[in-house]
Design a protein around this motif. Structure first.
Motif, PDB file in Angstrom:
ATOM      1  N   ALA A   1      26.033  37.284  23.670  1.00  0.00           N
ATOM      2  CA  ALA A   1      26.732  38.675  25.234  1.00  0.00           C
ATOM      3  C   ALA A   1      27.470  39.702  23.857  1.00  0.00           C
ATOM      4  O   ALA A   1      28.581  39.878  24.235  1.00  0.00           O
ATOM      5  CB  ALA A   1      27.823  37.812  25.870  1.00  0.00           C
ATOM      6  N   GLY A   2      26.801  39.772  22.733  1.00  0.00           N
ATOM      7  CA  GLY A   2      27.488  40.498  21.158  1.00  0.00           C
ATOM      8  C   GLY A   2      28.172  39.818  20.173  1.00  0.00           C
ATOM      9  O   GLY A   2      29.369  40.551  20.768  1.00  0.00           O
ATOM     10  N   ARG A   3      28.083  38.565  21.301  1.00  0.00           N
ATOM     11  CA  ARG A   3      29.232  37.492  20.154  1.00  0.00           C
ATOM     12  C   ARG A   3      29.297  36.323  19.661  1.00  0.00           C
ATOM     13  O   ARG A   3      27.359  35.879  20.370  1.00  0.00           O
ATOM     14  CB  ARG A   3      30.608  37.230  21.262  1.00  0.00           C
ATOM     15  CG  ARG A   3      31.537  38.036  22.031  1.00  0.00           C
ATOM     16  CD  ARG A   3      32.589  37.783  22.676  1.00  0.00           C
ATOM     17  NE  ARG A   3      33.848  38.471  23.073  1.00  0.00           N
ATOM     18  CZ  ARG A   3      34.106  38.244  24.293  1.00  0.00           C
ATOM     19  NH1 ARG A   3      35.093  37.171  24.911  1.00  0.00           N
ATOM     20  NH2 ARG A   3      35.253  39.147  24.525  1.00  0.00           N
ATOM     21  N   TRP A   4      29.446  35.421  18.816  1.00  0.00           N
ATOM     22  CA  TRP A   4      29.105  34.567  18.324  1.00  0.00           C
ATOM     23  C   TRP A   4      30.207  33.418  17.758  1.00  0.00           C
ATOM     24  O   TRP A   4      31.227  34.018  17.649  1.00  0.00           O
ATOM     25  CB  TRP A   4      28.039  34.395  16.715  1.00  0.00           C
ATOM     26  CG  TRP A   4      28.993  34.541  15.350  1.00  0.00           C
ATOM     27  CD1 TRP A   4      29.249  36.470  15.617  1.00  0.00           C
ATOM     28  CD2 TRP A   4      29.600  33.858  15.077  1.00  0.00           C
ATOM     29  NE1 TRP A   4      30.490  36.496  13.823  1.00  0.00           N
ATOM     30  CE2 TRP A   4      30.349  34.914  14.185  1.00  0.00           C
ATOM     31  CE3 TRP A   4      30.200  32.839  14.412  1.00  0.00           C
ATOM     32  CZ2 TRP A   4      30.882  34.358  13.305  1.00  0.00           C
ATOM     33  CZ3 TRP A   4      30.641  32.313  13.918  1.00  0.00           C
ATOM     34  CH2 TRP A   4      31.450  32.931  12.975  1.00  0.00           C
ATOM     35  N   GLY A   5      29.533  32.443  18.270  1.00  0.00           N
ATOM     36  CA  GLY A   5      30.959  31.285  17.693  1.00  0.00           C
ATOM     37  C   GLY A   5      30.351  29.670  18.553  1.00  0.00           C
ATOM     38  O   GLY A   5      29.321  29.624  19.041  1.00  0.00           O
ATOM     39  N   GLY A   6      31.176  29.137  18.138  1.00  0.00           N
ATOM     40  CA  GLY A   6      31.516  27.429  18.365  1.00  0.00           C
ATOM     41  C   GLY A   6      32.749  26.767  19.045  1.00  0.00           C
ATOM     42  O   GLY A   6      33.568  27.859  19.757  1.00  0.00           O
ATOM     43  N   THR A   7      32.555  25.895  19.018  1.00  0.00           N
ATOM     44  CA  THR A   7      33.840  24.909  19.191  1.00  0.00           C
ATOM     45  C   THR A   7      34.510  24.807  18.857  1.00  0.00           C
ATOM     46  O   THR A   7      34.281  23.953  18.390  1.00  0.00           O
ATOM     47  CB  THR A   7      33.570  24.367  20.616  1.00  0.00           C
ATOM     48  OG1 THR A   7      33.061  22.709  20.644  1.00  0.00           O
ATOM     49  CG2 THR A   7      32.603  24.782  22.133  1.00  0.00           C
TER      50      THR A   7
END
Length: 338
Positions: A264-270
């Protein structure tokens, strides 16, 4: 081949840490079982014991350690209760894994050290679990190769999402930075000789009166300078990172994520939310190593001396926090046993 009987362990303290160790012994590692649990809260001890077959609940540590089905002790109670439990275990010559701190101050730690020294052999391993973390172990191994040259500086970041309600400004040093104290000594093979604590503007997220964050600076007898950013109300999670700056290069740990997503147009982790989650593997490895060594009749890992040394550094750190300026670490000479 005859199967060896499991090590029968008494767990002292059944709060968050102790209960997690009970689970770990029963469900994760091999070669041990929990035969007794101890807590001043009788109902809590009974509730934990009820989940383990053949486990007895006690409210008094000395009574538990005198039981015939106790071969070893895991101390996970509050720091002020450690000295009495450790001295009782040493009187009975029982092997111990003691969660940090060894004791809350160097005077009491020295009493435990002297009792073990008089016994003539090591019995206590202190639970500085970062020594068993895969990333820290890899960093230690790299430094030992000498590829990067001599370590000159170490930068540490130690952040918690939120501090517990009982946390004090002194505890940022004595309970949190205690880990960096041990890690510094272990990674560099050097003793910490002086501590300075700087006091940035407190975050608005800190409870009234809590000096958070703090910036702690260590000096070592090998000429290295080490800094620790301790920030226990950062709001976003639990984060531990370290970078060693050497003559011919640097090495950094603590940046990795188990998984990075793109969607959804984002990248990342926890980001882990507490230490038990972040260092789960380290706790598992630490406990398995302790059980295996104990069954062989050996004591390995961080020693009573390491616990005493950390307490001495933390005492200097608390003085530096409250008095200002640079405070030298006061310590006795290292006994030959260690």
């Amino acid at each position: 081949m005859t199967q060896r009987a499991p090590l029968q362990v008494a767990v002292i303290g059944t709060g968050k840490m102790g209960a997690d160790h009970v689970r770990r012994i029963e469900e994760v590692i091999s070669g041990a079982r929990v035969s007794a649990v101890v807590d001043v809260d009788a109902e809590r001890a009974k509730a934990v014991a009820a989940r383990v077959d053949g486990c007895t609940a006690y409210t008094d540590a000395a009574t538990a350690l005198a039981a015939p089905d106790v071969d070893a002790v895991l101390v996970a109670s509050s720091g002020p209760a450690h000295e009495a439990a450790l001295l009782t275990a040493l009187e009975r010559d029982l092997p111990v894994l003691c969660e940090k701190p060894l004791t809350p101050d160097p005077a009491s730690a020295l009493r435990v050290l002297e009792a073990e020294r008089k016994l003539g052999h090591r019995r206590i391993q202190v639970g500085f679990m970062r020594r068993y973390d895969a990333e820290y172990m890899k960093l230690k191994s790299l430094l030992e190769t000498g590829q990067l040259g001599r370590p000159l500086m170490v930068h540490n970041r130690h952040r918690n999402a939120a501090s517990p309600p009982f946390f004090t400004s002194d505890m940022l040093v004595s309970d949190s930075v205690a880990h960096e104290t041990d890690v510094t000594r272990w990674l560099l093979g050097q003793e910490i000789t002086a501590v300075t604590v700087l006091r940035p503007r407190p975050t608005a997220s800190a409870p009234d009166g809590l000096q958070d964050p703090q910036f702690v600076v260590f000096e070592t007898d090998g000429g290295a300078v080490v800094d620790v950013e301790i920030f226990v109300n950062c709001g976003f999670g639990y984060q531990v990172q370290a970078e060693v700056v050497c003559e011919r290069g640097t090495a950094r740990i603590g940046d990795g994520h188990a998984m990075v997503t793109n969607m959804a147009g984002r990248w990342g982790g926890t980001i882990s939310q507490d230490f038990i989650d972040r260092f789960a593997d380290a706790y598992d490895r630490e406990l398995q190593v302790w059980v295996d060594a104990t069954r062989r009749g050996e004591v390995t890992g961080p020693s009573t001396w390491d616990g005493y040394a950390a307490a001495a550094v933390c005492e200097a750190g608390v003085r530096a926090l409250n008095e200002g300026g640079r405070v030298e670490v006061e310590s006795v000479e290292r006994p030959s046993l260690y």
